[in-house]
Design a protein around this motif. Sequence first.
Motif, PDB file in Angstrom:
ATOM      1  N   LYS A 292      -1.980   5.230 -10.694  1.00 55.26           N
ATOM      2  CA  LYS A 292      -2.074   4.415  -9.484  1.00 55.26           C
ATOM      3  C   LYS A 292      -0.920   4.718  -8.533  1.00 55.26           C
TER       4      LYS A 292
ATOM      5  N   GLU B 201       0.827  -1.210   0.000  1.00 53.41           N
ATOM      6  CA  GLU B 201       0.000   0.000   0.000  1.00 53.41           C
ATOM      7  C   GLU B 201       0.864   1.266   0.000  1.00 53.41           C
ATOM      8  N   ASN B 202       0.652   2.139   1.002  1.00 50.68           N
ATOM      9  CA  ASN B 202       1.371   3.414   1.043  1.00 50.68           C
ATOM     10  C   ASN B 202       2.529   3.398   2.039  1.00 50.68           C
TER      11      ASN B 202
ATOM     12  N   ARG C 232      -0.914   6.452  -4.636  1.00 49.69           N
ATOM     13  CA  ARG C 232      -0.265   5.859  -3.464  1.00 49.69           C
ATOM     14  C   ARG C 232       0.812   6.782  -2.888  1.00 49.69           C
TER      15      ARG C 232
END
Length: 299
Positions: free
Chosen positions: A77, A58-59, A81
């Motif tokens: 995308k 994820e981040n 993120r």
Amino acid sequence: MRFAIFGNTYQAQKAFHTRTLLKALESRDAEIFIARDFYEFLVSELKLNIKATGLFDENNFDADMVICIGGDGTFLKAANRVGRKGIPILGINTGRLGFLADVSPEEIESTIDDIYQQHYTIEEKSVIQLVCEDNKILQTSPYALNEIAVLKRDSSSMITIHTSINGENLITYQADGLILATPTGSTAYSLSVGGPILVPQLNAITITPVAPHSLNVRPVVIRDDWEITLDIESRNHSFLVAIDGRNETLKDSNILTIRKADYMIKVVKRADQSFFKTLRGKMMWGIDSRDAMHCVSTE
């Protein structure tokens, strides 16, 4: 330097050039962190033996620079993120057009050289945000680097979009949809339905209807610090909202507000790149096909 790597996880051929990128970074003793989903794709689909400093989900990453390899969709995308981290993003294009991811695979080695020699520029791109009356209703990120679009769900009936700017009525659109685009997104979906091209330095948002019922309805360009409100009616009482391609279905009882976000996305550009050069190269801007045919016929 520390790099975070994102990539296309759907088409193996678009990830093939990752091998070249990783070798170029390894030869400079870079710290290489790879998104876990992309790493697993490379190992399973391309059977690559990858030496990564680490993986992230994820981040949960930090880096000096983000590199994404794929098309503009992959870039969007990655930008989502990165969010407010302020990390500059370099896009390597293995897709089709490549306005955001505009470094070709053949330029990977020279581009990495340029980065280490600090021979590049950074462009800051504005982001827009979607706010609903019920802030809990959106399942995806409300931020868009390219565009936010509201669209009809079925193939027959149009939707009605009551549109206001800073609380003042603009127009009620009868159309298949409405696209609100940043300067970055002006060369994407908005352009395909007749919207204007905006240079990156403009602080503006374009409002472009999709297949409007009235022929005298045209795109509008407004300041990006103005607030846009949409009240939507549809025959089936629902509509689609697309935020940089992330689609959701909403009920037409929701009032939508679009405004400029409180952060920017930093994009790495090679020193010899320019917006107009990209227009000419990617879109054949100003090329007369008759001249090309004449050249062929005289050879």
